[in-house]
Write a protein that holds these residues in place. Sequence first.
Motif, PDB file in Angstrom:
ATOM      1  N   VAL A  32       8.227  -6.121  -8.969  1.00  0.00           N
ATOM      2  CA  VAL A  32       7.844  -4.713  -8.917  1.00  0.00           C
ATOM      3  C   VAL A  32       6.978  -4.512  -7.676  1.00  0.00           C
ATOM      4  N   ARG A  33       6.784  -3.245  -7.326  1.00  0.00           N
ATOM      5  CA  ARG A  33       5.969  -2.937  -6.152  1.00  0.00           C
ATOM      6  C   ARG A  33       4.706  -2.166  -6.529  1.00  0.00           C
ATOM      7  N   ASN A  34       3.595  -2.615  -5.983  1.00  0.00           N
ATOM      8  CA  ASN A  34       2.342  -1.857  -5.916  1.00  0.00           C
ATOM      9  C   ASN A  34       1.645  -1.579  -7.245  1.00  0.00           C
ATOM     10  N   ALA A  35       2.149  -2.076  -8.331  1.00  0.00           N
ATOM     11  CA  ALA A  35       1.495  -1.853  -9.620  1.00  0.00           C
ATOM     12  C   ALA A  35       1.441  -3.166 -10.393  1.00  0.00           C
ATOM     13  N   PRO A  36       0.223  -3.661 -10.664  1.00  0.00           N
ATOM     14  CA  PRO A  36      -1.059  -3.002 -10.436  1.00  0.00           C
ATOM     15  C   PRO A  36      -1.751  -3.403  -9.127  1.00  0.00           C
ATOM     16  N   PHE A  37      -1.071  -4.104  -8.231  1.00  0.00           N
ATOM     17  CA  PHE A  37      -1.704  -4.596  -7.007  1.00  0.00           C
ATOM     18  C   PHE A  37      -0.961  -4.057  -5.782  1.00  0.00           C
ATOM     19  N   ARG A  44       0.831  -1.198   0.000  1.00  0.00           N
ATOM     20  CA  ARG A  44       0.000   0.000   0.000  1.00  0.00           C
ATOM     21  C   ARG A  44       0.870   1.254   0.000  1.00  0.00           C
ATOM     22  N   PHE A  45       1.871   1.214  -0.870  1.00  0.00           N
ATOM     23  CA  PHE A  45       2.787   2.346  -1.066  1.00  0.00           C
ATOM     24  C   PHE A  45       3.448   2.779   0.239  1.00  0.00           C
ATOM     25  N   GLY A  46       3.861   1.770   0.998  1.00  0.00           N
ATOM     26  CA  GLY A  46       4.590   2.023   2.228  1.00  0.00           C
ATOM     27  C   GLY A  46       3.738   2.131   3.468  1.00  0.00           C
ATOM     28  N   ALA A  47       2.415   2.057   3.342  1.00  0.00           N
ATOM     29  CA  ALA A  47       1.538   2.253   4.497  1.00  0.00           C
ATOM     30  C   ALA A  47       1.358   1.006   5.345  1.00  0.00           C
ATOM     31  N   SER A  48       1.580  -0.195   4.779  1.00  0.00           N
ATOM     32  CA  SER A  48       1.252  -1.418   5.505  1.00  0.00           C
ATOM     33  C   SER A  48       2.468  -2.154   6.070  1.00  0.00           C
ATOM     34  N   ALA A  49       3.679  -1.702   5.746  1.00  0.00           N
ATOM     35  CA  ALA A  49       4.880  -2.384   6.236  1.00  0.00           C
ATOM     36  C   ALA A  49       6.069  -1.431   6.180  1.00  0.00           C
ATOM     37  N   SER A  50       7.052  -1.701   7.016  1.00  0.00           N
ATOM     38  CA  SER A  50       8.251  -0.866   7.013  1.00  0.00           C
ATOM     39  C   SER A  50       9.051  -1.119   5.743  1.00  0.00           C
ATOM     40  N   GLY A  51       9.786  -0.105   5.324  1.00  0.00           N
ATOM     41  CA  GLY A  51      10.610  -0.249   4.134  1.00  0.00           C
ATOM     42  C   GLY A  51      11.629  -1.351   4.258  1.00  0.00           C
ATOM     43  N   GLU A  52      12.176  -1.537   5.450  1.00  0.00           N
ATOM     44  CA  GLU A  52      13.192  -2.575   5.657  1.00  0.00           C
ATOM     45  C   GLU A  52      12.623  -3.967   5.413  1.00  0.00           C
ATOM     46  N   VAL A  53      11.432  -4.228   5.954  1.00  0.00           N
ATOM     47  CA  VAL A  53      10.820  -5.545   5.784  1.00  0.00           C
ATOM     48  C   VAL A  53      10.514  -5.803   4.310  1.00  0.00           C
ATOM     49  N   THR A 100      -4.112  -6.260   3.709  1.00  0.00           N
ATOM     50  CA  THR A 100      -2.950  -5.410   3.989  1.00  0.00           C
ATOM     51  C   THR A 100      -3.385  -4.094   4.625  1.00  0.00           C
ATOM     52  N   GLN A 101      -4.515  -3.570   4.190  1.00  0.00           N
ATOM     53  CA  GLN A 101      -5.012  -2.317   4.764  1.00  0.00           C
ATOM     54  C   GLN A 101      -5.377  -2.483   6.238  1.00  0.00           C
ATOM     55  N   THR A 102      -5.960  -3.625   6.574  1.00  0.00           N
ATOM     56  CA  THR A 102      -6.444  -3.848   7.936  1.00  0.00           C
ATOM     57  C   THR A 102      -5.333  -4.263   8.896  1.00  0.00           C
ATOM     58  N   TYR A 103      -4.450  -5.140   8.444  1.00  0.00           N
ATOM     59  CA  TYR A 103      -3.461  -5.716   9.354  1.00  0.00           C
ATOM     60  C   TYR A 103      -2.098  -5.016   9.291  1.00  0.00           C
ATOM     61  N   GLY A 104      -1.893  -4.190   8.299  1.00  0.00           N
ATOM     62  CA  GLY A 104      -0.619  -3.483   8.205  1.00  0.00           C
ATOM     63  C   GLY A 104      -0.584  -2.286   9.140  1.00  0.00           C
ATOM     64  N   HIS A 119       3.399  -5.737  10.434  1.00  0.00           N
ATOM     65  CA  HIS A 119       3.584  -5.464   9.021  1.00  0.00           C
ATOM     66  C   HIS A 119       2.755  -6.438   8.184  1.00  0.00           C
ATOM     67  N   ALA A 120       2.235  -5.956   7.069  1.00  0.00           N
ATOM     68  CA  ALA A 120       1.468  -6.813   6.155  1.00  0.00           C
ATOM     69  C   ALA A 120       1.916  -6.540   4.732  1.00  0.00           C
ATOM     70  N   ILE A 121       2.323  -7.602   4.046  1.00  0.00           N
ATOM     71  CA  ILE A 121       2.830  -7.496   2.682  1.00  0.00           C
ATOM     72  C   ILE A 121       2.096  -8.507   1.811  1.00  0.00           C
ATOM     73  N   GLN A 122       1.585  -8.044   0.692  1.00  0.00           N
ATOM     74  CA  GLN A 122       0.919  -8.928  -0.266  1.00  0.00           C
ATOM     75  C   GLN A 122       1.910  -9.332  -1.343  1.00  0.00           C
ATOM     76  N   ILE A 123       1.900 -10.617  -1.687  1.00  0.00           N
ATOM     77  CA  ILE A 123       2.735 -11.123  -2.773  1.00  0.00           C
ATOM     78  C   ILE A 123       1.831 -11.726  -3.844  1.00  0.00           C
TER      79      ILE A 123
END
Length: 286
Positions: free
Chosen positions: A214-219, A189-198, A225-229, A236-240
């Motif tokens: 790639v990151r965040n495009a198109p997903f 979520r463009f950095g909102a759901s997890a730290s940059g390091e993770v 991720t919005q709820t748990y990040g 932290h919450a990251i979608q793969i």
Amino acid sequence: MPKVAYDLILPEHRTTSVVFASPHSGRDYPRTFLRRTVLDAKSIRTSEDAFVDHLFDCAPEFGAPFLRAGAPRAFVDLNRGAEELDPALIEGVPRIGHNPRIASGLGVIPRVVANGKAIYCGKLPLEEAQRRLDTYWRPYHRILQHQLNEAHALFGEAILVDCHSMPHEALDTITRGLRQRPEVVIGDRFGASASGEVVERIEAALGAAGLTVVRNAPFAGAYITQTYGRPARRQHAIQIEIDRSLYMNEQMIRPNGNFNAFRKMMRGIVAEISAIGSREDRLAAE
């Protein structure tokens, strides 16, 4: 009705703050549901993250829990909010505001599968929708939050890896001008759901295996991720999202000739990601 809301596989010894989960790989399609849908048995599976659970089910061997859905996405979508009910499908639901996911038929009780194919002819009773939420959606999210709470209590942080797949053509619109076609999309979520390091370390684990990321495009990530990040709380919450063509025949919905090799590669990636949340890793960083 699907037999179970979820299947939780726990490690013999929990050694990492990472929790792996696959909310869209459920494939228990009950006969009553198949009789109700206007789609054939193959079409109803097109929105399913088929075989993703097999790519990540080695996680307990590396000290991490693995949670997978029991109910299929076409029946109830665990990556949507319980309030995302579609008035075009569910009787008695008022039209309030505009939600693009609901408008496209992809609410918590989906109206369509891939390519916009309608699942039903007619509407469903509100009681049926609530029964699915009570029986499948709420138990899945309760156990997911419990696993994250437990990770936080044991390790001082929790890292949710939300595991998905995407159709090969999903990236067609963003590949123009790129030297290499992306094979994995990481959503934070463009950095909102997890730290940059993770996120950087997960991206490095995927990249080291030879995957183009790639990151965040198109997903960028949806409800989970919005709820748990909550990176400020060390959750932290990251979608793969993984290109399905790497390991399966999308038309036939079955593993392709590369499946075993790809699964072996994913085993190494899962081990690397699990290590991010280990005590030894944190001590080394300190």
